[in-house]
Write an enzyme that holds these catalytic residues in place. Structure first.
Site, PDB file in Angstrom:
ATOM      1  N   PRO A 218      17.195  87.556  74.347  1.00 23.93           N
ATOM      2  CA  PRO A 218      16.604  86.562  75.259  1.00 23.93           C
ATOM      3  C   PRO A 218      16.909  85.151  74.765  1.00 23.93           C
ATOM      4  CG  PRO A 218      14.900  87.620  73.930  1.00 23.93           C
ATOM      5  CD  PRO A 218      16.195  88.273  73.562  1.00 23.93           C
TER       6      PRO A 218
ATOM      7  N   ASP B 184      17.353  82.872  69.738  1.00 23.38           N
ATOM      8  CA  ASP B 184      16.903  84.208  70.106  1.00 23.38           C
ATOM      9  C   ASP B 184      15.370  84.163  70.153  1.00 23.38           C
ATOM     10  OD1 ASP B 184      16.099  86.822  70.162  1.00 23.38           O
ATOM     11  OD2 ASP B 184      17.478  87.505  68.592  1.00 23.38           O
ATOM     12  N   HIS B 185      14.813  84.270  71.356  1.00 25.28           N
ATOM     13  CA  HIS B 185      13.372  84.066  71.509  1.00 25.28           C
ATOM     14  C   HIS B 185      12.554  85.162  70.838  1.00 25.28           C
ATOM     15  CE1 HIS B 185       9.861  82.163  72.882  1.00 25.28           C
ATOM     16  NE2 HIS B 185      10.274  81.755  74.064  1.00 25.28           N
ATOM     17  N   ARG B 186      13.193  86.263  70.480  1.00 28.48           N
ATOM     18  CA  ARG B 186      12.442  87.329  69.829  1.00 28.48           C
ATOM     19  C   ARG B 186      11.982  86.891  68.434  1.00 28.48           C
ATOM     20  NH1 ARG B 186      16.860  91.872  70.243  1.00 28.48           N
ATOM     21  NH2 ARG B 186      17.969  90.062  69.422  1.00 28.48           N
ATOM     22  N   CYS B 187      12.744  85.987  67.814  1.00 29.99           N
ATOM     23  CA  CYS B 187      12.360  85.587  66.463  1.00 29.99           C
ATOM     24  C   CYS B 187      12.121  84.090  66.324  1.00 29.99           C
ATOM     25  CB  CYS B 187      13.403  86.068  65.449  1.00 29.99           C
ATOM     26  SG  CYS B 187      15.083  85.656  65.874  1.00 29.99           S
TER      27      CYS B 187
END
Ligand SMILES: Cc1cc2nc3c(=O)[nH]c(=O)nc-3n(C[C@H](O)[C@H](O)[C@H](O)COP(=O)(O)OP(=O)(O)OC[C@H]3O[C@@H](n4cnc5c(N)ncnc54)[C@H](O)[C@@H]3O)c2cc1C
Lengths: 457, 470
Positions: free
Chosen positions: A256, A429-432
């Site tokens: 994402p 990376d929106h996950r991290c």
């Protein structure tokens, strides 16, 4: 006894490669150090040199063959005093079946000997051939724990692996007897190799990627749709093209992305650059990009939550910044890495970047020089691009896109003024990395670039 | 095959060159060494070995002078300088012959003469050998490894004249014992000579431009060494520079500037030990297109010069100027050429450095400051010789072992020691670093009692708050 020449592993992670070109033909005499062939891996083409002396008795794999497994016999070498014709008939043991066709002149019977064997290296094969040859071959990977066997790893490697959640059974060791050392674990973390990398969906059969989530296959040149288009030339996909396609498709699909933009003024930086480059005895020429590379590394050091990679189990926070710098080369792009970038001075960064980019263009980078990296920078400013967004290079957590430096009107203290401005765009990376974290990084970066004296500290 | 064609030619027979040649022969290459002066290079003939022979004399002499401390009665202790020097020379001679024997045993040809790259496109891998201005032979090879070493750096105004101003060469073969001596430069070489001459009775002043002696060591060790030397009676001037040297008939007067003030120091001799420059001249580097930076050949991590088939190793390629660095570099270079599996570049962070002065100094890895600069959060352990039984029994209660660990991973980042026999101890930590041990394995290792090595254990325990004997 005839010597089998095996497909070399040119990097710790290489499992197969393309035999791009033979530099010798049957009947040629070779001595150690002579270039036998060019081997193409996913990113680079490298020369493969002879270890032993002798006469090429037989070439087993034709040039242009793709997907040749590491340790598969590719030629037979007759030693001094041996009859090459006899040697050529020697049984080929070990190694796997060539996936592509052999030269037509090859006798069917021999073709079978090659094909019958399973695609696994016979551990003893190399040393069978000739005692000294053992030294020239890459040791087979150490026994793995799948059947409860001991993994050879240094205490430090174990410690780091435990802390970072790295599965050591999936790390290939580069130390003596295949022992896993610190560098291997750090390499695995950087490339995401040791764990289900975020971009790589775990697939049932352990087959590469495609397994679980079928991705829409790219169109085939035979597709009727192309019949309706103008005539075209087919440029076969190189190893690099395939890698770019695979990794970026995965990244665009799985990661994402979100983007942040900021304008930075670089007049002070340019003045400082001029001063530095004009110093007496300066043996460097620092570019604006070198400044941005250094500033980015420092900003990452100050906001370490942006120097990260997302994995299934944990977010990995890297202990140092290894900066990957996108370089356009013939037929694609490659990202040479400036290791431990934050602790290097501008002159060092500038020299390393130049030297790496130069060798990248000549196709002479070694795998360890372009694999890994904790963060990327891409600069299209030289083409006059104002701003753009890049696709993250997994498993990295972010990439900075640098636009052109240009004079723009700015408002200062309520009045119109002219400043040299660069637009920086960050993709994370929106996950991290969350919005506020990314923004904090961009703020730090802007401060550093606009007050570049801080880069000297 | 003509006789003058080789797989590998090594130019220079120092520790870098001869070790590389032996390994090369072991790997099956037809190998030759070209040596202009003496097999074994600086190390065996004018460096590591003869200085250690001299320092051993100083050590025994010092012990004899302190015999009473051990309950011994020794009277009229003195020395015969000529015999001291002779012993040092014969040790060097014996080992140089040993090298000749080893090369022969490994079927390495030795060509006596000065080797030079013939240059040009075809000539790059051709080595022309001359002796006394006369041509000896032309050799060709697939691989040429340059190992021509280095020599003392000359500072303007302090040029070596062989009489009053010495380099390490003259300092190694003195005809008379100087009564007073100035040593300029406090690196390993300067400090070893300062220690030797001081112990043998000369009044020694060390002049160092940096703010501390042994500047590559951890500052804490530098400070410890300075204090210890000063206690022995050596004079040490730091942040000091020789501005002018006045030469008399039998002595020199150095005008030394320190803290903005100048002072004059008079001495019989001055030893210039201000660094090392590579022997890059007259070996055909320009013609072959080999890149030289300052006085060193530029190479990559596998000693390749960028010109195909031409490599350079050892002192010729720059610091650290150490024999064991030259040897390792050479072995890695030739193994890479041979395509040996799992060859890795030399990790300079794992090269130990030793200084054989009294007290001895040894270290490996990062200093405390370097570790912090690299962003490590660290744990530091220390243990003093005074807490070690063996040190007390030996009568060597002065010294320190310091360890630096990464707090997060337990990696041994650096170890620094000063005191008796530490040059023999440091390899324990070197092995630990190579094996990538953490503090755990070091704590679990059983060190024999009573030994000095127990301090290495205690210094690890101390870093983790578990020290016993302090
Ligand atoms: C006083 C002193 C004490 C030292 N103590 C230590 C110590 O305790 N420990 C340590 O590790 N290091 C020590 N060193 C450093 C050590 O001596 C060097 O690091 C080491 O000798 C380097 O080895 P090398 O093979 O690169 O070069 P060298 O030993 O310098 O050998 C080069 C050889 O090449 C020959 N040569 C040069 N040009 C040519 C040519 N064109 N053709 C043919 N032959 C040529 C020379 O004659 C020489 O024999 C000391 C040095 C000095 C000066």
């Amino acid at each position: 006894m005839p010597i089998q020449v095996l497909m070399p592993a040119l990097s710790p992670t290489m499992t197969e490669g393309t035999l791009a070109k033979w530099h010798v033909k049957e009947g040629d005499e070779v001595s150690s150090g002579d270039v036998l062939a060019e081997i193409e891996t996913d990113k680079a083409t490298m020369e493969f040199e002879a270890v032993d002396e002798g006469t090429i008795a037989k070439i087993l794999i034709a040039e242009g063959t793709e997907g040749v497994a590491v340790n598969e016999p590719i030629a037979i070498l007759a030693e001094e005093g041996e009859d090459p014709a006899e040697a050529a008939k020697a049984k080929v043991d070990g190694g796997g079946a060539a996936k592509s066709e052999e030269p037509a002149k090859q006798e069917p019977a021999e073709r079978e000997t090659v094909a019958q064997e399973e695609a696994k290296p016979t551990p003893g094969a190399a040393s069978d051939a000739k005692p000294a040859a053992g030294e020239g071959q890459k040791a087979p990977p150490a026994p793995r724990t799948e059947d409860g066997e001991r993994v050879l790893a240094s205490p430090l490697a174990r410690r780091i692996a435990a802390a970072e959640g790295v599965d050591l059974t999936r790390v290939e060791g580069s130390g003596p007897h295949g022992r896993i050392v610190r560098e291997d674990v750090e390499g695995a973390i950087a490339t995401g190799g040791a764990k289900a990398a975020p971009a790589e969906k775990p697939s049932t059969g352990g087959a590469p990627a495609a397994g679980a989530t079928p991705s829409p296959a790219p169109a085939s040149p035979d597709d009727p749709i192309f019949q309706m288009l103008p005539s075209f030339e087919e440029v076969p996909n190189s190893g690099m093209r395939r890698t770019i396609a695979k990794r970026l498709t995965e990244s665009a699909r799985e990661t994402p992305h979100f983007n942040l933009q900021v304008d930075v003024e670089i007049d002070t930086l340019m003045a400082m650059r001029k001063q530095l480059n004009e110093r007496d005895g300066a043996d460097y020429k620092i570019s604006v990009n070198d400044f941005i590379v250094k500033a980015t590394a420092l900003a990452l050091q100050r906001v370490p939550d942006c120097n990260v990679a997302y994995t299934e189990k944990a977010v990995l926070k890297f202990s140092r910044v290894d900066m990957a710098i996108a370089v356009a080369i013939d037929g694609g792009l490659i990202t040479p890495i400036i290791k431990d970038c934050a602790s290097k001075g501008l002159a060092t960064i500038s020299k390393e970047a130049k030297e790496l980019a130069g060798r990248a263009r000549e196709g002479k980078l070694k795998p360890e020089e372009y694999q890994g990296g904790t963060f990327s920078i891409s600069n299209l400013g030289m083409f006059g691009i104002k701003s753009f967004n890049s696709i993250i290079n997994p498993p990295q957590g972010g990439i900075l896109s640098v636009g052109a430096g240009e004079q723009r009107p700015v408002v200062k203290d309520g009045a119109l003024a002219i400043a040299t401005v660069v637009t920086l765009s960050l993709a994370v990376d929106h996950r991290c990395i969350d919005g506020a974290t990314g923004a904090a990084f961009m703020k730090e970066l802007k401060t550093l670039i606009e007050d570049p004296i801080a880069l000297m500290l | 095959m003509a006789d003058n064609t080789y797989d590998v030619i090594v130019v220079g027979g120092g520790p870098g060159g001869y070790v590389t040649a032996i390994r090369s022969a072991q790997l099956g290459f037809k190998t030759c060494v070209v040596e202009a002066n003496h097999l074994g290079g600086i190390c065996l003939n004018w460096g590591c070995i003869p200085t250690k022979a001299l320092l051993r004399t100083a050590e025994v002499y010092n012990n004899m002078k302190h015999a009473a401390d051990f309950g011994l009665k020794v009277e009229g202790v003195s020395f015969d300088l000529e015999k001291v020097v002779k012993r040092s020379r014969s040790v060097a001679g014996q080992l140089s012959k040993g090298v000749a024997h080893l090369l022969k045993k490994n079927k390495v040809d030795v060509v006596d003469g000065f080797g030079k790259l013939a240059g040009g496109k075809e000539g790059a891998r051709k080595v022309a050998v001359e002796k006394d201005g006369k041509k000896v032979v032309d050799l060709t090879a697939k691989h040429v490894i340059l190992a021509t070493g280095a020599r003392a750096r000359q500072l303007p105004g302090l040029e070596v004249d062989g009489k009053l101003v010495w380099s390490y060469r003259e300092a190694m073969v003195p005809e008379d014992m100087p009564k007073s001596l100035i040593v300029v430069g406090s690196g390993a070489i300067g400090i070893e000579f300062a220690s030797f001459y001081h112990t043998m009775g000369a009044e020694v002043t060390v002049v160092e431009v940096m703010d501390r002696i042994l500047p590559v060591e951890d500052p804490e060790i530098s400070a410890f060494a300075k204090k210890s030397f000063e206690k022995q009676g050596l004079k040490i001037l730091t942040k000091a520079q020789v501005k002018e040297l006045k030469k008399g008939a039998k002595d020199v007067t150095a005008v030394v500037e320190m803290d903005g003030k100048t002072q004059e120091i008079k001495a019989d001799k001055l030893i210039s030990a201000v660094g090392i420059v590579g022997n890059v001249e007259d070996i055909g580097l320009e013609g072959a297109g080999v890149k030289v930076e300052k006085t060193h050949v530029v190479v990559d991590e596998y000693s390749r010069t960028g010109v195909p088939g031409i490599y350079a190793i050892g002192d010729l390629t720059g610091p650290p100027w150490l024999a064991h660095k030259a040897e390792h570099e050479g072995v890695i270079c030739i193994e890479k050429i041979a395509g040996v599996a799992d060859v890795h570049p030399l990790d300079t962070g794992r090269i130990p450095g030793c200084t054989y002065c009294h007290p001895q100094v040894a270290s490996v890895g990062l200093t405390e400051q370097q570790a912090k600069d690299k962003g490590h959060k660290i744990k530091v352990g220390r243990f003093s010789f005074i807490g070690n039984g063996k040190a007390i029994a030996l009568g060597e209660p002065e010294g320190l072992v310091k360890t630096i660990f990464d707090e997060k991973t337990g990696e041994l980042l650096g170890a620094h020691m000063i005191g008796a026999e530490v040059t023999e101890l440091i390899q324990g930590y070197s092995i630990a670093k190579t094996l990538e041990t953490t503090e755990q394995e070091l704590m679990h290792t059983v060190f024999p009692h009573p030994t000095l090595s127990e301090m290495m254990h205690e210094a690890v325990l101390d870093a983790y708050g578990k020290v016993i004997h302090m």
